[in-house]
Structures are given as structure tokens and as C-alpha cells.
Design an enzyme around this catalytic site. Sequence first.
Site, PDB file in Angstrom:
ATOM      1  N   ALA A  10       0.860  -1.183   0.000  1.00  0.00           N
ATOM      2  CA  ALA A  10       0.000   0.000   0.000  1.00  0.00           C
ATOM      3  C   ALA A  10       0.896   1.232   0.000  1.00  0.00           C
ATOM      4  O   ALA A  10       1.597   1.497   0.979  1.00  0.00           O
ATOM      5  CB  ALA A  10      -0.915  -0.012   1.224  1.00  0.00           C
ATOM      6  N   SER A  12       1.342   5.319  -0.389  1.00  0.00           N
ATOM      7  CA  SER A  12       0.668   6.616  -0.316  1.00  0.00           C
ATOM      8  C   SER A  12       1.421   7.705  -1.067  1.00  0.00           C
ATOM      9  O   SER A  12       0.888   8.801  -1.268  1.00  0.00           O
ATOM     10  CB  SER A  12       0.531   7.045   1.148  1.00  0.00           C
ATOM     11  OG  SER A  12       1.819   7.280   1.704  1.00  0.00           O
ATOM     12  N   GLY A  13       2.654   7.422  -1.442  1.00  0.00           N
ATOM     13  CA  GLY A  13       3.513   8.450  -2.022  1.00  0.00           C
ATOM     14  C   GLY A  13       4.443   9.047  -0.987  1.00  0.00           C
ATOM     15  O   GLY A  13       5.330   9.838  -1.315  1.00  0.00           O
ATOM     16  N   GLY A  14       4.263   8.673   0.279  1.00  0.00           N
ATOM     17  CA  GLY A  14       5.122   9.147   1.353  1.00  0.00           C
ATOM     18  C   GLY A  14       6.353   8.276   1.524  1.00  0.00           C
ATOM     19  O   GLY A  14       6.471   7.203   0.928  1.00  0.00           O
ATOM     20  N   ASP A  16       7.430   6.573   4.199  1.00  0.00           N
ATOM     21  CA  ASP A  16       7.316   5.331   4.968  1.00  0.00           C
ATOM     22  C   ASP A  16       6.885   4.153   4.105  1.00  0.00           C
ATOM     23  O   ASP A  16       7.499   3.079   4.139  1.00  0.00           O
ATOM     24  CB  ASP A  16       6.331   5.519   6.130  1.00  0.00           C
ATOM     25  CG  ASP A  16       6.863   6.469   7.189  1.00  0.00           C
ATOM     26  OD1 ASP A  16       8.094   6.553   7.345  1.00  0.00           O
ATOM     27  OD2 ASP A  16       6.050   7.133   7.852  1.00  0.00           O
ATOM     28  N   SER A  17       5.823   4.336   3.330  1.00  0.00           N
ATOM     29  CA  SER A  17       5.367   3.232   2.481  1.00  0.00           C
ATOM     30  C   SER A  17       6.369   2.938   1.378  1.00  0.00           C
ATOM     31  O   SER A  17       6.511   1.788   0.938  1.00  0.00           O
ATOM     32  CB  SER A  17       3.988   3.537   1.893  1.00  0.00           C
ATOM     33  OG  SER A  17       3.994   4.726   1.130  1.00  0.00           O
ATOM     34  N   MET A  36      -4.434   3.524  -3.104  1.00  0.00           N
ATOM     35  CA  MET A  36      -5.886   3.466  -2.998  1.00  0.00           C
ATOM     36  C   MET A  36      -6.485   4.836  -3.291  1.00  0.00           C
ATOM     37  O   MET A  36      -6.196   5.815  -2.594  1.00  0.00           O
ATOM     38  CB  MET A  36      -6.292   3.006  -1.599  1.00  0.00           C
ATOM     39  CG  MET A  36      -5.886   1.578  -1.296  1.00  0.00           C
ATOM     40  SD  MET A  36      -6.272   1.092   0.402  1.00  0.00           S
ATOM     41  CE  MET A  36      -5.036   2.042   1.287  1.00  0.00           C
ATOM     42  N   CYS A 105     -10.343   3.814   8.691  1.00  0.00           N
ATOM     43  CA  CYS A 105      -9.709   3.563   7.398  1.00  0.00           C
ATOM     44  C   CYS A 105      -8.837   2.315   7.464  1.00  0.00           C
ATOM     45  O   CYS A 105      -8.875   1.470   6.559  1.00  0.00           O
ATOM     46  CB  CYS A 105      -8.881   4.771   6.974  1.00  0.00           C
ATOM     47  SG  CYS A 105      -8.139   4.609   5.329  1.00  0.00           S
ATOM     48  N   CYS A 203      -6.907  13.232   6.070  1.00  0.00           N
ATOM     49  CA  CYS A 203      -6.686  13.458   4.640  1.00  0.00           C
ATOM     50  C   CYS A 203      -7.807  14.235   3.974  1.00  0.00           C
ATOM     51  O   CYS A 203      -7.560  15.054   3.092  1.00  0.00           O
ATOM     52  CB  CYS A 203      -6.451  12.126   3.923  1.00  0.00           C
ATOM     53  SG  CYS A 203      -7.834  10.971   3.973  1.00  0.00           S
TER      54      CYS A 203
END
Length: 375
Positions: A10, A12-14, A16-17, A36, A105, A203
Amino acid sequence: MQNGKKALIAMSGGVDSSVAACLMKQQGYTCMGVTMKLYDNEEIGVSSEKTCCTLKDVEDARFVAQALDMPYYVLNFKDKFEEEVIQRFVDTYIEGGTPNPCIDCNHRIKFRALMRRMEELGYDYVVTGHYARISYDETSGKYILKKALDSTKDQSYVLYNLTQEQLAHTLFPLGTYEKTEARKIAEANGLLNAHKHDSQDICFVPDGDYGKFIEGYCERTGKEEEGGKFSPFEPGDFVTEDGKVLGHHKGIIHYTIGQRKGLGLSLPQPLYVCRKDLDKNKVVLAPNDRLFQDTLEAGELNFISGEYPRGAFRCCAKIRYKQKEAPATVTPIDEKRVKVVFDEPQRGITPGQAVVFYDGDQVLGGGRILRSKEE
């Protein structure tokens, strides 16, 4: 070298992921990155420049996936997110509570809807950038959810809804790392978001004005405004505990327990929101010491072991993400509710938030706060 296991990341563009994806590739997993798609900015009235779920975030995630030589897709979960997260968020405020949409979420989207997609695609694990750990106890045959080693980034509080089946198919690669180490890994591997700022706000409410968002959402969707005898959008009175009127509020949805700033009042001493009376459309203000209570009731429970407690047990519990857990006794009321009594009063017990139970660094489970002792 491939290890034969397939991981759905998954993204997010951050950072950490992205680092989670990098670590999984290094460990030999066959990886697929997915972002997502949770909402359309225009549909919920949020500026695309302010929200964290922007086209730029998708582009960052796609770039990282390409750099790691893994396929990448955007998956549409908009309808599910609105139903399971946004509507629950709005409903909780209308009912006088304060929700935690990040918990919803994780529970209803990432580890339910996304995990179903994982199964459909024939993958073995869902991987996220959460700071938490999972271990397996050979003696009990149970999976255990633990705090991250980096206590400043630990996210186990928002993961208490995970089940044994979900834990068996979930990996948290960052659980043993500190945030500074994650950024160094991103930098060493040439990831463009190595120094990208973390998202701080919800978000879909990036400016923090929950009341404005709820009013706009209900106006756009035609959602019925319910709460008590009065509409929670209707102006009313700020009052003291003995009923003295202090001023006028702009609608109960705009306030939460423990709030002091943004009341629009000039008061001789600091007063805080200690209760919301939907039936009388009043927001009750009181000094800080009146926010401390030792007892709450919780429902919508989940215990990580999958076993509901047969009797009272001792643990440490916390009622907010950033709050330190405190010693407490948890007693089952029935099969759906527990009573939690803290050894020492806690500040701002708030319906709609979560209470999470710990035994050292192990997460035992948790539930949604239904009411505090005085309600």
C-alpha cells in the site's frame, strides 16, 4: 533472489510506504505497489492543493515503484471509503462524538477491502508503512501485535482492530526501525521522497475545520441532520455546569471534549468543553480539572487473540493516539461492552474515540468509547 512470496504494498507516495516497498524487495518478495483512490476532491469539497491524496502523491508512488522495478496500480475504493469512513465520521460528529477516521480507514479499508483485493490477485501479504510489529507465539499459536521500537512513531493504537487472520497476512517492515533510519534508507536507495514531509491532518479535512467540512458534506449530499431534539448545526448556548449562559456557539458539531481554543468567548478564566448536550443544544464549559474522569464504557470491541475476556483483567490503556497508556481494570459488561476503570483519572475521555489495551509492548485489543462515567 526471490523467496516465492508475493506482497501487495500500500503506497501513499510518502517516505514510509516507499521504504516499506524497498525493504520488501530487498528481502526477495515479488512486489506490486498500489495506491488506494479514496475520494475525489471536488466531490467532497476539498482543495486538491491541500489534501495529502494528490496527483503528486500518486506520481511519487509510481516513480518509487518504477525505481524498484515493480508493477504499480491505482485501485478505486471511493465508494467504500465514503460509506465506511466519511459517513461514519460525519455521523459521529452529528451524534455528539469525536471520531477517529484513521482507525476506521485501517480497519475497514486497508485491512478489509484491500486484503480482499490481495486475495483476488493471488498475493500472500498486504504491506504498509505503519510503525508497529507482528510476531507469532508458538506456544499459543497466536499472532501478536506489538508497539514499534521507535516509541515516537508507534502506530499500534490505530491498529487494534486487526484480527488473527489479518495479522497472518500483514507485514510491517518499519516496525523495528526509527524514522531517521527510514529516511536514510530512502536516501541511500535514491527515492525522491526521502525528505518529504509527513502528513499531519485527516486526509479529507486538511485544514482541520471539521465543522465546515461536515456542513458542506451534508449540504452537498442532502444528508438529514439528526442528533437530538435540536439540529447539531443549529446555534445555541455555551453554559457553565450550573446553567449560567456564557455566550453562543455556532453548532455542536464544531466542538469536541477538552477544546479551549476557537470558542469565540472572552472569559475571566480558561474554560474547556466538558460536555455536549444535544437534547438542549448546549455546550457545557468547565475548568480543566473537571475534564478528569476515571471510568468509561466501550463497545465495538476487538481482542487481538480472538478470545473475548471471561472476566476482569488488568492492563494499561490509553484513550488518545498521542497519550501515554495508564494502568486500568477492564471488566466485561456483556458480550458487546466493557467498563474501563483507570487507577488515576484521565483527561478528556471522549465518546467516538478509541480506548486501546496494552500489556507491556503487546496490544491486547480495544474498542470505541461510548460514554464516560458522568454521561
